[in-house]
Design a protein around this motif. Structure first.
Motif, mmCIF file in Angstrom:
data_model
loop_
_atom_site.group_PDB
_atom_site.id
_atom_site.type_symbol
_atom_site.label_atom_id
_atom_site.label_comp_id
_atom_site.label_asym_id
_atom_site.label_seq_id
_atom_site.Cartn_x
_atom_site.Cartn_y
_atom_site.Cartn_z
ATOM 1 N N LYS A 259 0.831 -1.208 0.000
ATOM 2 C CA LYS A 259 0.000 0.000 0.000
ATOM 3 C C LYS A 259 0.867 1.261 0.000
ATOM 4 N N ILE A 260 1.972 1.217 0.709
ATOM 5 C CA ILE A 260 2.780 2.438 0.838
ATOM 6 C C ILE A 260 4.033 2.420 -0.039
ATOM 7 N N LYS A 261 4.337 1.269 -0.621
ATOM 8 C CA LYS A 261 5.561 1.164 -1.438
ATOM 9 C C LYS A 261 5.493 2.143 -2.608
ATOM 10 N N LYS A 262 6.514 2.923 -2.743
ATOM 11 C CA LYS A 262 6.521 3.888 -3.840
ATOM 12 C C LYS A 262 7.635 3.563 -4.834
ATOM 13 N N ARG A 263 8.780 3.222 -4.313
ATOM 14 C CA ARG A 263 9.881 2.865 -5.213
ATOM 15 C C ARG A 263 10.889 2.006 -4.469
ATOM 16 N N ARG A 264 11.343 0.937 -5.110
ATOM 17 C CA ARG A 264 12.470 0.184 -4.559
ATOM 18 C C ARG A 264 13.740 0.886 -5.026
ATOM 19 N N ILE A 265 14.733 0.927 -4.173
ATOM 20 C CA ILE A 265 15.997 1.601 -4.501
ATOM 21 C C ILE A 265 17.132 0.583 -4.403
ATOM 22 N N ALA A 266 18.023 0.614 -5.380
ATOM 23 C CA ALA A 266 19.175 -0.298 -5.370
ATOM 24 C C ALA A 266 20.465 0.509 -5.443
ATOM 25 N N ASP A 276 14.216 1.458 0.187
ATOM 26 C CA ASP A 276 12.820 1.768 -0.115
ATOM 27 C C ASP A 276 12.488 3.252 -0.044
ATOM 28 N N VAL A 277 11.575 3.664 -0.897
ATOM 29 C CA VAL A 277 10.878 4.943 -0.730
ATOM 30 C C VAL A 277 9.409 4.587 -0.543
ATOM 31 N N VAL A 278 8.791 5.107 0.510
ATOM 32 C CA VAL A 278 7.383 4.821 0.757
ATOM 33 C C VAL A 278 6.611 6.139 0.859
ATOM 34 N N GLU A 279 5.329 6.054 0.659
ATOM 35 C CA GLU A 279 4.472 7.227 0.819
ATOM 36 C C GLU A 279 3.224 6.822 1.589
ATOM 37 N N ILE A 280 2.973 7.524 2.684
ATOM 38 C CA ILE A 280 1.775 7.234 3.485
ATOM 39 C C ILE A 280 0.539 7.713 2.710
ATOM 40 N N LYS A 281 -0.435 6.837 2.623
ATOM 41 C CA LYS A 281 -1.576 7.119 1.747
ATOM 42 C C LYS A 281 -2.811 7.651 2.474
ATOM 43 N N ASP A 282 -2.860 7.532 3.793
ATOM 44 C CA ASP A 282 -4.047 8.013 4.487
ATOM 45 C C ASP A 282 -3.690 8.412 5.913
ATOM 46 N N GLY A 283 -4.701 8.944 6.610
ATOM 47 C CA GLY A 283 -4.472 9.362 7.986
ATOM 48 C C GLY A 283 -3.824 10.733 8.051
ATOM 49 N N THR B 14 15.147 1.546 -10.126
ATOM 50 C CA THR B 14 15.673 1.607 -8.751
ATOM 51 C C THR B 14 16.896 2.508 -8.646
ATOM 52 N N GLY B 15 17.319 3.060 -9.779
ATOM 53 C CA GLY B 15 18.485 3.939 -9.772
ATOM 54 C C GLY B 15 19.806 3.194 -9.710
ATOM 55 N N CYS B 16 19.804 1.923 -10.100
ATOM 56 C CA CYS B 16 21.037 1.137 -9.945
ATOM 57 C C CYS B 16 22.108 1.482 -10.992
ATOM 58 N N MET B 17 21.733 2.230 -11.999
ATOM 59 C CA MET B 17 22.682 2.748 -13.000
ATOM 60 C C MET B 17 23.356 1.676 -13.855
ATOM 61 N N ARG B 18 22.825 0.468 -13.790
ATOM 62 C CA ARG B 18 23.473 -0.601 -14.557
ATOM 63 C C ARG B 18 23.380 -0.334 -16.057
ATOM 64 N N CYS B 19 22.292 0.289 -16.454
ATOM 65 C CA CYS B 19 22.130 0.631 -17.875
ATOM 66 C C CYS B 19 23.237 1.583 -18.325
ATOM 67 N N MET B 20 23.578 2.525 -17.469
ATOM 68 C CA MET B 20 24.609 3.509 -17.819
ATOM 69 C C MET B 20 25.984 2.851 -17.899
ATOM 70 N N LEU B 21 26.215 1.910 -16.983
ATOM 71 C CA LEU B 21 27.503 1.200 -17.005
ATOM 72 C C LEU B 21 27.612 0.331 -18.256
ATOM 73 N N GLN B 41 18.205 9.885 -13.766
ATOM 74 C CA GLN B 41 18.254 10.845 -12.657
ATOM 75 C C GLN B 41 17.156 10.455 -11.696
ATOM 76 N N LEU B 42 17.563 10.004 -10.519
ATOM 77 C CA LEU B 42 16.564 9.532 -9.560
ATOM 78 C C LEU B 42 16.699 10.299 -8.258
ATOM 79 N N SER B 43 15.589 10.862 -7.830
ATOM 80 C CA SER B 43 15.610 11.589 -6.560
ATOM 81 C C SER B 43 14.342 11.241 -5.797
ATOM 82 N N GLY B 44 14.444 10.302 -4.903
ATOM 83 C CA GLY B 44 13.267 9.880 -4.145
ATOM 84 C C GLY B 44 12.227 9.259 -5.056
ATOM 85 N N ILE B 45 11.063 9.867 -5.081
ATOM 86 C CA ILE B 45 9.979 9.324 -5.903
ATOM 87 C C ILE B 45 10.227 9.590 -7.382
ATOM 88 N N ASP B 46 10.795 10.730 -7.677
ATOM 89 C CA ASP B 46 10.917 11.143 -9.074
ATOM 90 C C ASP B 46 12.074 10.446 -9.782
#
Lengths: 620, 79
Positions: A259-266, A276-283, B14-21, B41-46
């Motif tokens: 529900k809150i998952k917005k983006r996985r980060i690697a 992880d980046v999450v976003e609270i959806k309610d409350g 996920t911003g892992c940049m593997r494509c760029m490498l 270019q990844l910054s949080g949600i965007d």
């Protein structure tokens, strides 16, 4: 001039007192001897830290490094390490983080290591764009939180760069403050944030365009493809990519996370992505965006009595913005609550009343600690500061402490794991103090069947005779079967040294794809330094023993490896195999086994002369 | 060499940049995100995924993506 593949070839030296910046060539012989990454960072720190140095003084250097695989596209090779003397433990320790983009950018700027010395007279940040390196005024950044600082700098020069930054807690030298890599990966439980804050170094911004080459392109490609096949054939890969750490540790139901998952980060080149980046959806916190080195961290307050996951996320976001270590924060707050309750600290200071399950209370106290306001100035010095202030009156209420810090797992700790494996013993055997790190041992997972251990140990490069020492005697009666956790920890530390020195992530979920022979082959293909598995094992042992020697100079021997009484009092830790309560004598034997396996004196914990000779460390 | 239409799904990145490498290694024989023909270019949600004018749609970036943020479709064949 580059002499080795993988390595960028230079060390960057920054003196904050003198405001001087210079570069020097990386010594290829030293690189070979200490592998790179974690190993070389330890070596460079060993050469610079004078015994007895105050961790928060200008004399305490900070060494940062990234290994030879960092910047290549070998999966999950992006780790960044730092070594310094830590204020919470008073010991010399390493800290490491998934380098996110920092490690790759740092290597691409042309550097393998950064050595920071001295102390600035005003807030500064270090800006590294290839060979253009400058100390910039950080007056506008000082007082800002982690994300705020990171976002200000990250895109400040066209294409994004990597950022290490501290928050208000680091600025105010809170002994459990950390630095953050790219605003999301934590660096330095034990007060790394305070060390940078004492130097008035708010952040490091780096961007590079030099490129990383590999020595043997053909072999590199072949090894990488073999590795990719293994990863792509992993049956849980998709699930991992979708759930991250929640797959191993279901802190909340999957539906809540989805529900809150917005983006996985690697981190750069990682196929799993644990951030992880999450976003609270309610409350009342609808729209709140939080980032974390793992979503499970965001739910940690649930273990302390929070019932609303949205409030848990909000609190962790606040702690992260200040740059506070959550494990130590909760430990300190519990301790402070006990001291208030028992009149050790005057009740009139208990404003607002400490309530571990209250967001409002916890957020205000986090602010008081990060800003050293009121009684927060004492809590900001952690357990050591509180015990020093309230002395014997407070001792009875202190939780289990290891090197002055709160263990993250064990009785009365945040994580409910109660089987005593290498990670648990490692909390007292790593000189930096307790931290979350597995080193890749199979005991990272509870109740793993013993018959799968040989395969895992072989993968870690444990020689057959040692495997026989570690595993139970097949002829022994079932109720007498035991794992030699102490002996196993030596090889866990070695495996960690190998991975860290190359730059590969040590998370169990990642290092499962690697084995020691593959690491030796990858190292050889990338750097061009002839390396077989025996040579890599020897160099890794050299790294860990030098780490030990750095602490021996500080007086850290067996005397410092003390076992908290709470661990062996019912309900305490349990034996990994029998699940019977672990006794003090058992743990003492594990420590002895560990020293024996390392070739360190069992009475003092100091490496024996013959061990130093074997490792080529006679001069240390 | 095959040319492809590169499909972009920034929500999966996920911003892992593997494509760029992968791109920089393919065309410059070195791992160097600064000179790759794809830019993340990844910054949080965007997240923004863009291509430089030099991109020839070879699809190596999509081959390297672990997370389904890039995929390729056959566009045309050249000799």
């Amino acid at each position: 001039m580059k002499t080795l593949g993988g390595f960028a070839g230079k060390i960057l030296y920054v003196d904050l007192t003198q405001k001087t910046i210079k570069t020097g060539a990386l010594d290829p012989d030293m690189a070979k001897k200490f592998v790179g990454g974690l190993g070389l960072t330890i070596k460079l720190a060993y050469d610079r830290i004078k015994p007895g140095t105050d961790p928060l003084s200008p004399d305490n250097p900070v060494v940062i490094g990234a290994g030879p695989l960092v910047g290549t596209d070998i999966p999950s090779s992006s780790r960044v390490y730092a070594v310094t003397k830590f204020p919470a433990s008073g010991t010399i320790g390493w800290c490491g983080a998934g380098g996110v983009t920092f490690g790759c950018m740092f290597k691409n700027a042309g550097y393998d290591h950064l050595i920071i010395e001295g102390q600035s007279d005003k807030p500064v940040y270090l800006k590294i764009i290839d060979h253009k390196v400058e100390l910039c005024d950080a007056g506008e950044l000082w007082g800002k939180g982690i994300l705020d600082t990171c976002e200000t700098l990250k895109m400040s020069d066209g294409r994004q760069g990597g950022v290490i930054s501290i928050g208000q807690a680091g600025e105010n030298r809170v002994t459990f403050s950390m630095a953050y890599v790219d605003g999301i990966a934590t660096l330095g439980r034990g007060g790394f944030g305070a060390v940078l804050g004492a130097k008035k170094l708010k952040a490091i911004f780096v961007k590079g365009s030099q490129g990383i080459d590999v020595a043997d392109q053909e072999r590199y490609e072949s090894l990488k493809n073999e590795l990719l096949q293994t990863i792509q054939g992993y049956r849980y890969l998709k699930e991992w990519q979708s759930l991250g750490m929640l797959k191993s540790f279901p802190a909340v139901p999957v539906e809540t996370y989805e529900k809150i998952k917005k983006r996985r980060i690697a981190c750069v080149s990682c196929p799993l992505g644990c951030k992880d980046v999450v976003e609270i959806k309610d409350g009342r916190f609808k729209g709140l965006v939080a980032r974390s080195s793992s979503a499970i961290n965001l739910f940690t307050p649930l273990a302390y009595g929070f019932t609303d996951y949205r409030e848990a996320v909000k609190l962790i976001a606040t702690l992260d913005e200040y740059g506070l270590d959550m494990f130590e924060f909760f430990g300190v707050m519990n301790f402070a609550a006990a001291l208030f309750k028992n009149g050790v600290i005057p009740e009139k200071e208990n404003i607002p009343e400490i309530a571990m399950d209250s967001l409002e209370s916890m957020e205000i106290w986090a602010g008081k600690i990060a800003g050293r306001e009121g009684i927060g100035r004492i809590l900001a010095d952690g357990f050591a500061g509180m015990l020093d202030t309230y002395k014997k009156d407070a001792e009875d209420y202190a939780p289990a402490l290891v090197k002055g810090m709160h263990p993250y797992t064990g009785p009365d700790s945040a994580l409910p794991w109660d089987l005593f494996g290498t990670m648990e013993l490692g909390q007292i055997m790593d000189f930096r103090g307790p931290h979350v790190g597995s080193g890749g041992s199979p005991t990272y997972f509870a109740k793993r069947p013993l018959d799968v251990f040989p395969r895992h140990l072989k993968r870690m490069g444990v020689p057959d005779p040692a495997i026989a020492r570690i595993l139970p005697d097949p002829g022994a009666p079932e109720d007498e079967q035991n794992l030699k956790i102490g002996s196993l920890l030596k090889y866990s530390h070695r495996w960690f040294s190998i991975l860290g020195s190359l730059g590969i992530c040590a998370r169990a979920q990642v290092n499962r794809f690697y084995n020691a022979e593959l690491c030796a082959a990858l190292y050889e293909a990338v750097t061009g330094i002839g390396t077989d598995i025996d040579q890599l094992r020897l160099r890794a042992d050299r790294v860990w023993t030098l780490y030990k020697m750095a602490n021996v100079r500080e007086g850290v021997g067996r005397n410092a490896e003390s076992i908290p009484e709470r661990w062996v009092r019912h309900p305490g830790f349990k034996n990994y195999v029998s699940e019977k309560p672990v006794t003090r004598e058992e743990i003492e034997q594990m420590i002895t086994d560990y020293y024996m396996e390392q070739g360190w004196d069992t009475a003092t914990g100091i490496p024996k002369a013959e061990t130093l000779k074997k490792l080529g460390l006679e001069d240390h | 060499m095959s040319r492809y239409q590169i499909l972009v799904f920034p929500e999966n990145c996920t911003g892992c940049m593997r494509c760029m490498l992968s791109c920089s290694r393919q065309y410059f024989k070195i791992f160097n995100p600064a000179i790759s023909r794809i830019c993340v270019q990844l910054s949080g949600i965007d997240c923004a995924i863009t291509f430089t004018d030099e991109c020839n749609h070879c699809g190596i970036c999509a081959d390297g993506c672990f997370f389904g943020a890039l995929s390729k479709q056959v566009e045309e064949k050249t000799k």
